[in-house]
Scaffold this motif. Structure first.
Motif, PDB file in Angstrom:
ATOM      1  N   ARG A 294      88.338  86.469  53.191  1.00 22.61           N
ATOM      2  CA  ARG A 294      87.216  87.174  53.641  1.00 22.61           C
ATOM      3  C   ARG A 294      87.540  88.295  54.737  1.00 22.61           C
ATOM      4  N   SER A 295      86.918  89.479  54.760  1.00 22.56           N
ATOM      5  CA  SER A 295      87.297  90.647  55.716  1.00 22.56           C
ATOM      6  C   SER A 295      86.573  90.041  56.694  1.00 22.56           C
ATOM      7  N   GLU A 296      87.289  90.174  57.973  1.00 21.11           N
ATOM      8  CA  GLU A 296      86.781  89.992  59.154  1.00 21.11           C
ATOM      9  C   GLU A 296      87.489  90.844  60.282  1.00 21.11           C
ATOM     10  N   ASN A 297      87.033  91.595  60.964  1.00 27.54           N
ATOM     11  CA  ASN A 297      87.336  92.577  61.877  1.00 27.54           C
ATOM     12  C   ASN A 297      88.607  93.516  61.461  1.00 27.54           C
ATOM     13  N   GLY A 298      88.501  93.601  60.242  1.00 26.28           N
ATOM     14  CA  GLY A 298      89.531  94.598  59.888  1.00 26.28           C
ATOM     15  C   GLY A 298      90.649  93.722  59.171  1.00 26.28           C
ATOM     16  N   LYS A 299      90.797  92.434  59.111  1.00 26.98           N
ATOM     17  CA  LYS A 299      91.767  91.681  58.577  1.00 26.98           C
ATOM     18  C   LYS A 299      91.200  90.877  57.381  1.00 26.98           C
ATOM     19  N   TRP A 300      92.135  90.123  56.618  1.00 29.59           N
ATOM     20  CA  TRP A 300      91.794  89.350  55.654  1.00 29.59           C
ATOM     21  C   TRP A 300      92.087  87.905  56.138  1.00 29.59           C
ATOM     22  N   VAL A 301      91.128  87.173  56.172  1.00 30.89           N
ATOM     23  CA  VAL A 301      91.266  85.473  56.623  1.00 30.89           C
ATOM     24  C   VAL A 301      91.136  84.772  55.471  1.00 30.89           C
ATOM     25  N   VAL A 302      91.982  83.731  55.199  1.00 30.06           N
ATOM     26  CA  VAL A 302      91.745  82.835  54.201  1.00 30.06           C
ATOM     27  C   VAL A 302      90.524  81.981  54.664  1.00 30.06           C
ATOM     28  N   VAL A 303      89.804  81.768  53.557  1.00 30.91           N
ATOM     29  CA  VAL A 303      88.599  80.908  53.433  1.00 30.91           C
ATOM     30  C   VAL A 303      88.728  79.527  53.037  1.00 30.91           C
ATOM     31  N   GLU A 304      89.201  78.434  53.913  1.00 35.20           N
ATOM     32  CA  GLU A 304      89.455  77.283  53.718  1.00 35.20           C
ATOM     33  C   GLU A 304      88.263  76.295  53.463  1.00 35.20           C
ATOM     34  N   SER A 305      86.854  76.862  53.894  1.00 32.27           N
ATOM     35  CA  SER A 305      85.695  76.051  53.970  1.00 32.27           C
ATOM     36  C   SER A 305      85.269  76.356  52.563  1.00 32.27           C
ATOM     37  N   ALA A 306      85.474  77.390  51.779  1.00 35.30           N
ATOM     38  CA  ALA A 306      85.023  77.493  50.578  1.00 35.30           C
ATOM     39  C   ALA A 306      86.053  76.783  49.339  1.00 35.30           C
ATOM     40  N   VAL A 307      86.955  76.047  49.634  1.00 33.02           N
ATOM     41  CA  VAL A 307      87.845  75.461  48.565  1.00 33.02           C
ATOM     42  C   VAL A 307      86.947  74.384  48.014  1.00 33.02           C
ATOM     43  N   GLY A 308      87.140  74.433  46.561  1.00 28.77           N
ATOM     44  CA  GLY A 308      86.676  73.125  46.091  1.00 28.77           C
ATOM     45  C   GLY A 308      85.044  72.972  46.225  1.00 28.77           C
ATOM     46  N   ASP A 309      84.442  73.933  46.647  1.00 33.84           N
ATOM     47  CA  ASP A 309      82.939  73.936  46.997  1.00 33.84           C
ATOM     48  C   ASP A 309      82.696  72.453  48.153  1.00 33.84           C
ATOM     49  N   PHE A 310      83.828  72.406  49.015  1.00 35.73           N
ATOM     50  CA  PHE A 310      83.769  71.482  50.022  1.00 35.73           C
ATOM     51  C   PHE A 310      84.705  71.693  50.988  1.00 35.73           C
TER      52      PHE A 310
ATOM     53  N   VAL B 180      74.253  67.546  55.059  1.00 38.58           N
ATOM     54  CA  VAL B 180      74.005  67.398  53.832  1.00 38.58           C
ATOM     55  C   VAL B 180      75.236  67.970  52.976  1.00 38.58           C
ATOM     56  N   ASP B 181      75.510  67.130  51.812  1.00 39.90           N
ATOM     57  CA  ASP B 181      76.720  67.413  51.124  1.00 39.90           C
ATOM     58  C   ASP B 181      75.847  67.662  49.739  1.00 39.90           C
ATOM     59  N   ALA B 182      76.239  69.119  49.296  1.00 39.69           N
ATOM     60  CA  ALA B 182      75.363  69.606  47.962  1.00 39.69           C
ATOM     61  C   ALA B 182      76.115  70.469  47.502  1.00 39.69           C
ATOM     62  N   PRO B 183      76.413  70.911  46.194  1.00 38.51           N
ATOM     63  CA  PRO B 183      77.406  71.892  45.835  1.00 38.51           C
ATOM     64  C   PRO B 183      76.342  73.522  45.951  1.00 38.51           C
ATOM     65  N   GLY B 184      77.267  74.197  46.431  1.00 39.14           N
ATOM     66  CA  GLY B 184      76.698  75.446  46.311  1.00 39.14           C
ATOM     67  C   GLY B 184      75.681  75.905  47.789  1.00 39.14           C
ATOM     68  N   ILE B 185      75.727  74.963  48.527  1.00 42.75           N
ATOM     69  CA  ILE B 185      74.819  75.040  49.737  1.00 42.75           C
ATOM     70  C   ILE B 185      75.736  75.707  50.874  1.00 42.75           C
ATOM     71  N   LEU B 186      75.416  76.627  51.616  1.00 43.01           N
ATOM     72  CA  LEU B 186      75.968  76.985  52.800  1.00 43.01           C
ATOM     73  C   LEU B 186      76.146  76.018  53.897  1.00 43.01           C
ATOM     74  N   LYS B 187      77.512  76.071  54.487  1.00 43.70           N
ATOM     75  CA  LYS B 187      78.114  75.246  55.676  1.00 43.70           C
ATOM     76  C   LYS B 187      78.507  76.084  56.747  1.00 43.70           C
TER      77      LYS B 187
END
Length: 611
Positions: free
Chosen positions: A173-189, A98-105
């Motif tokens: 996003r902070s993961e296991n003591g490091k910062w990781v780029v969150v590509e999945s949140a880009v442009g809400d898609f 399902v594609d909808a703005p603001g929904i967790l993926k």
């Protein structure tokens, strides 16, 4: 509506649904409601509602993605009641999309590979998707509960509070003591490569985020350089002039932003401090000290190494006289890497040469001119690739890889893979020819293992590497300066082994009980030795058992750790599951060894231990 018009409408809707994001249910709710046979496949009907309010989610695009990654079936957008219909569904296991703005993926969405359900379970530690099983003929009803993610919103302004439009933003996003780029949140898609930018008011908004601690990195595309004409750099690239919330110039000073699902973090304003952009310049020479044109120059910030699994970098290309120049560099420490295929010689006698990359460390407190970088041709490795002892049918993508040996821990991963990939320069010869021959150019002096990454899904593995009777899978290849190593034979095998077995629950929790079922499980296979990792590509193999707990998987020959994890075990994992997870305590897992084409049957695997 006529049959013809209805058909056309269905086709147009299917074409419109090309990329989608996942809705997030708490649990699967599918039920067969009709057993009327049809030659057109099954029908999946459903309703999508918000998990927090129960209200219908309108005008959301819906499709089913096959669990084995072999395709998808499109349906219509949800109506005013949140209802949808997907027709012509073949038999199989599917993820409702399902594609909808603001929904967790799910985090792994976008990497369309086999066993998606298993990958999603392990990557998110909870079910952010709905699974549906169809037999290819019946009608199935499904309810999808969509979870709203968290939101971060704010502005980007200058020190005088003036808004800045078109600023680039990266979410970490902070993961296991490091910062990781969150590509999945880009442009809400998920995996939208367009990036996040501020609008004309300097405002940005990032939605659909799971709970956690985040950091935001901002930088302008170009920055003005006062007092200079355009030809001298009135505007300069600002890729290295990054700023973190609230106004930090380093990730170490960034203020984390705590996000809670369903809530909005407002007022996250980023203030761009006034900084002086400096210039780094230099010159590239070939092996005979003549100017080297077209050399690739990569400039990376080094102050965040070890803290961020991402690189802040920019680049340039040397001119015909060998000179290069990178502008827009803030004060700090940098690593400059120069290499690639260069042009050398005179206009009458032009030649191209693949070169070994050369690295230079610099500290910038003003404009910097680095010493001349003299590049060398390095060594060459050549030979032939075979598949099952024969000439390959599709050789182009079968170029083998070499990885420098790390003598301290005995494996072949001495560097951060991301950094190694970013500093790798193409030589123009990195492919296998139609006759199976290959040539590696510009190889630096070192000792190497051979690998064949990224081919496990195509059922290919590195079966043998030999040269003049020496087994290079057991003895690494030593490359000296200026060497020309020939007659390397790389044999790729396709005779994958098969492992079959059954997962068992503890005696007080049998398979099929109301509390835990086999559908709740993920069976995981991981390389137990470095040799197996190199041969098979090093990726984890994940499968879903059937309703009775039976499973079957295929893998390259070698030694593996095998375990089964349920939702309780997955949620208790300290971090994402990988090779290192198994190495910490190998006694907790079943260890198996398989040969090429072997069929290992009858294994009984208990559900993995809780941490």
């Amino acid at each position: 509506m006529s049959l013809t018009a209805q058909t056309i409408r269905t086709i147009l809707l299917a074409l419109a649904i090309s990329l989608v994001a996942f809705a997030a249910p708490d649990e699967v709710a599918a039920q067969v409601t009709s057993s009327t046979p049809t030659n057109q496949g099954a029908t999946v009907r459903g309703v999508v509602t918000y998990a927090d309010t129960g209200h219908p989610l309108r005008n959301a695009r819906v499709l089913l993605l096959s669990n084995d990654g072999l395709g998808s079936t499109g349906g219509n957008p949800t109506d005013g009641r949140g209802e949808f219909v997907v027709r012509g569904v073949p038999a199989g296991r599917f993820v409702v999309v399902v594609d909808a703005p603001g929904i967790l993926k799910p985090r792994e969405y976008g990497r369309v590979q086999k066993q998606l359900i298993a990958k999603f379970k392990l990557s998110d530690k909870r079910e952010l998707f709905t699974e549906v099983v169809v037999n290819g003929t019946d009608t199935v009803n499904v309810r999808v509960s969509a979870l709203r993610g968290g939101v971060i919103t704010g502005r980007v302004v200058m020190e005088d509070d003036q808004p800045v439009a078109g600023v680039n933003l990266n979410l970490l996003r902070s993961e296991n003591g490091k910062w990781v780029v969150v590509e999945s949140a880009v442009g809400d898609f998920p995996f939208d490569q367009k990036g996040i930018k501020t609008d004309s008011r300097g405002v940005y908004r990032i939605a659909g985020l799971p709970s956690g601690d985040y950091a935001i990195r901002a930088f302008e595309g170009y920055i003005p350089t006062d007092g200079k004409p355009i030809e001298d750099g009135a505007y300069t690239d600002a890729a290295l002039m990054t700023v973190y919330y609230p106004s930090a110039t380093s990730i170490k000073d960034a203020q984390p932003i705590t996000v809670i699902e369903g809530s909005e973090s407002t007022g996250i304003d980023i203030r761009l401090p006034e900084r002086t952009p400096y210039t780094i310049s230099g010159r590239v020479l070939g092996p005979d000290n003549d100017p080297a044109a077209y050399a690739q120059v990569i400039v990376e910030r080094t102050d965040e190494l070890g803290d961020v699994e991402d690189l802040i970098q920019t680049g340039a290309t040397s001119e015909t006289d060998g000179t290069w120049r990178v502008t827009g560099v803030s004060a700090g420490d940098y690593l400059i890497t120069i290499g690639g295929a260069i042009r050398v010689g005179t206009e009458e006698e032009v030649g191209y040469l693949a070169t070994v990359p050369k690295s230079i460390k610099v500290r910038v407190n003003g404009d910097v001119v680095v010493p001349d970088a003299k590049l060398s041709a390095g060594s060459a490795i050549s030979g032939r690739v075979t598949v099952d002892g024969k000439q390959p049918q599709d050789p182009y993508k079968l170029f083998p890889a070499i990885v420098a040996v790390d003598y301290e821990n005995g494996d072949a991963r001495p560097f951060n893979p991301l950094r190694r990939a970013r500093r790798r320069f193409a030589t123009g010869a990195e492919h296998v020819n139609k006759d199976g021959t290959f040539q590696m150019l510009a190889v630096a002096p070192a000792t190497y293992w051979f690998e064949l990454p990224g081919r496990a899904d195509e059922r290919m593995y590195l079966k043998a590497v030999t040269r003049k009777g020496v087994d290079l899978l057991r003895t690494p290849l030593k490359v000296t300066a200026g060497a020309d190593i020939e007659d390397v034979v790389v044999e790729i095998g396709t005779d994958f082994a098969t492992i079959e077995g059954e997962v068992t629950f503890p005696q007080d929790q049998p398979v099929g009980s109301a509390k835990r079922t086999a559908r709740d499980l993920v069976v995981v296979l991981a390389p137990a030795t470095e040799a197996t990792r190199r041969i098979g590509g090093g990726e984890l193999v994940m499968v879903q058992p059937d309703a009775q707990g039976r499973f079957a998987l295929s893998c390259a020959p070698g030694e593996y750790f095998l375990t089964a994890l349920g939702s309780a075990e997955i949620k208790s994992l300290p971090g994402p599951i990988n090779d290192d997870y198994f190495k910490h305590d190998p006694k907790r897992f079943t260890r198996v060894k398989v040969r090429g084409a072997e069929k290992l049957k009858g294994l009984t695997i208990p559900v993995g231990f809780k941490n």
